[in-house]
Design an enzyme around this catalytic site. Structure first.
Site, PDB file in Angstrom:
ATOM      1  N   ASP A  13      43.613  38.226  48.435  1.00  0.00           N
ATOM      2  CA  ASP A  13      45.059  38.046  48.247  1.00  0.00           C
ATOM      3  C   ASP A  13      45.862  38.449  49.471  1.00  0.00           C
ATOM      4  OD1 ASP A  13      44.557  37.295  45.518  1.00  0.00           O
ATOM      5  OD2 ASP A  13      44.118  39.402  45.184  1.00  0.00           O
ATOM      6  N   HIS A  43      44.725  31.198  44.934  1.00  0.00           N
ATOM      7  CA  HIS A  43      45.542  31.093  46.142  1.00  0.00           C
ATOM      8  C   HIS A  43      46.924  30.627  45.735  1.00  0.00           C
ATOM      9  CE1 HIS A  43      42.413  31.636  49.045  1.00  0.00           C
ATOM     10  NE2 HIS A  43      41.697  30.617  48.614  1.00  0.00           N
TER      11      HIS A  43
HETATM   12  P1  IMP Z   1      34.491  38.742  39.803  1.00  0.00           P
HETATM   13  O1  IMP Z   1      34.369  38.134  41.134  1.00  0.00           O
HETATM   14  O2  IMP Z   1      35.318  37.922  38.835  1.00  0.00           O
HETATM   15  O3  IMP Z   1      33.132  39.127  39.211  1.00  0.00           O
HETATM   16  O4  IMP Z   1      35.278  40.138  39.951  1.00  0.00           O
HETATM   17  C1  IMP Z   1      34.718  41.227  40.675  1.00  0.00           C
HETATM   18  C2  IMP Z   1      35.809  41.992  41.407  1.00  0.00           C
HETATM   19  O5  IMP Z   1      36.321  41.189  42.465  1.00  0.00           O
HETATM   20  C3  IMP Z   1      37.014  42.375  40.551  1.00  0.00           C
HETATM   21  O6  IMP Z   1      37.525  43.604  41.012  1.00  0.00           O
HETATM   22  C4  IMP Z   1      38.019  41.252  40.835  1.00  0.00           C
HETATM   23  O7  IMP Z   1      39.342  41.673  40.612  1.00  0.00           O
HETATM   24  C5  IMP Z   1      37.729  41.009  42.323  1.00  0.00           C
HETATM   25  N1  IMP Z   1      38.062  39.639  42.750  1.00  0.00           N
HETATM   26  C6  IMP Z   1      37.328  38.518  42.552  1.00  0.00           C
HETATM   27  N2  IMP Z   1      37.927  37.457  43.126  1.00  0.00           N
HETATM   28  C7  IMP Z   1      39.036  37.919  43.712  1.00  0.00           C
HETATM   29  C8  IMP Z   1      40.071  37.295  44.502  1.00  0.00           C
HETATM   30  O8  IMP Z   1      40.070  36.088  44.782  1.00  0.00           O
HETATM   31  N3  IMP Z   1      41.071  38.106  44.946  1.00  0.00           N
HETATM   32  C9  IMP Z   1      41.084  39.448  44.681  1.00  0.00           C
HETATM   33  N4  IMP Z   1      40.152  40.061  43.948  1.00  0.00           N
HETATM   34  C10 IMP Z   1      39.133  39.306  43.469  1.00  0.00           C
HETATM   35 MG    MG Z   2      44.188  35.451  45.427  1.00  0.00          MG
END
Ligand code: IMP
Ligand code: MG
Length: 336
Positions: A13, A43
């Protein structure tokens, strides 16, 4: 410049989507292709009074002349893809590599139903972790096995490498951020794949020798969603007082806010092979800089911050975002 990778330097982000959109309009790539995990990414791109949040389609979709691709390493959720393609009307220029693994409803159930993933890690619940696990176990279905995806199928590495052979510009978009890389992040509080520039190249079938530029995007005040260490985190009361509040694109959870982390920026730049950096949210360092598009018009306070950031990163800061709109950016890539 021909092949450029754009990745997040902190915890995701960072504003990659906006940086990609700006570069697309400036450099006219013939292909914008996505790497990264899958629809756990969100995004946000704002143009004029329109704001778009995308999870599957590359955020460079706002530039109408590029073909939009989803690289081989990315997980595809056909339902999320269909919704975005319909909403954004990009049906005729979206391509999915036939070897992408597919997220099924059962992966989402397993993600949301797992105490470990949902609670301890704080996953996005989009099914990515379980789908990547199935891929490693070699039981996941691939895009080529799903009739609904047939119209989109392509050999993405071949398309990209051919475009580079023709001398076209190509943008490779990363997702997530360095701090949640499966390898380099704050394990186990990480996503289900590496998120560094090398991974984004591999996701798209682009060899390291073909990459010209790696732009690492950092946020002046980094944020983190989900659980896990965040050494420069501010108390919520402090960030609220500063007027900094953000909510996730995918889960709408409130993001944790932190101060600039110079040592993390440096390590992240090293592993990513950074050639140039982008800094977003400079208007939070000094609100007087909101919307400025010329470096010379930045305030002393902002310039001091940028100088420190550049020292920390060890590479030139060539893109400075001064607000959410695609037009609110300073681009000095030509000057370094
Ligand atoms: P997962 O990828 O859904 O398994 O989430 C694992 C960790 O990565 C969590 O803390 C999510 O909040 C973080 N996370 C996954 N994708 C993103 C992203 O695109 N932006 C920010 N955090 C992410
Ligand atoms: Mg994002």
């Amino acid at each position: 410049m021909s092949c450029t990778i754009i990745v997040g330097g902190f915890f995701g982000d960072e504003g990659k989507g906006k940086v990609v959109a700006h570069i697309a309009f400036a450099d006219h790539p013939s292909i914008i292709s996505r790497g990264g995990v899958g629809p756990n990414a969100g995004h946000t791109v704002k143009i004029g009074d329109k704001e778009f949040g995308v999870r599957m389609v590359p955020s460079g979709f706002v530039y109408p002349k590029a073909r939009l691709m989803i690289g081989t390493g990315v997980l595809v959720d056909p339902r999320v893809l269909r919704n975005e393609v319909d909403l954004l009307q990009v049906r005729d220029r979206v391509f999915v590599d036939s070897r992408c693994a597919v997220i099924e409803e059962s992966h989402i159930q397993r993600d949301k139903g797992s105490e470990h993933l949902a609670k301890t890690i704080g996953s996005t619940g989009s099914g990515c972790g379980p789908a990547n696990a199935d891929r490693v176990m070699r039981v996941a279905r691939l895009a080529r096995d799903v009739p609904e995806l047939a119209p989109y199928l392509a050999d993405v590495p071949r398309e990209i490498n051919s475009a580079l052979d023709r001398g076209n510009n190509v943008l490779l978009e990363g997702t997530q951020g360095f701090g949640i890389s499966l390898y380099y992040g704050t394990y186990p509080f990480v996503t289900s794949k590496d998120t560094s520039a090398s991974q984004i190249a591999a996701d798209n079938g682009v060899g390291p020798t073909r990459v010209d530029d790696v732009i690492v995007v950092f946020k002046a005040y980094p944020t983190r969603v989900g659980e896990g260490p965040f050494s420069t985190e501010l108390d919520r009361a402090v960030s609220d007082e500063m007027g900094i509040q953000e909510f996730g694109t995918v889960t709408h959870r409130q993001r944790r806010i932190g101060r600039w982390d110079g040592s993390m920026a440096r390590y992240s730049a090293m592993v990513n092979g950074c050639t140039q950096a982008a800094i977003t949210g400079i208007d939070r360092i000094d609100p007087a800089c909101a919307g400025i598009t010329e470096y010379g018009k930045l305030t002393r306070k902002a310039k001091d911050f940028l100088q420190q950031a550049e020292e920390d990163i060890g590479h030139p800061v060539t893109l400075i975002s001064t607000g959410p709109d695609v037009s609110q950016i300073i681009d000095i890539r030509d000057e370094v």
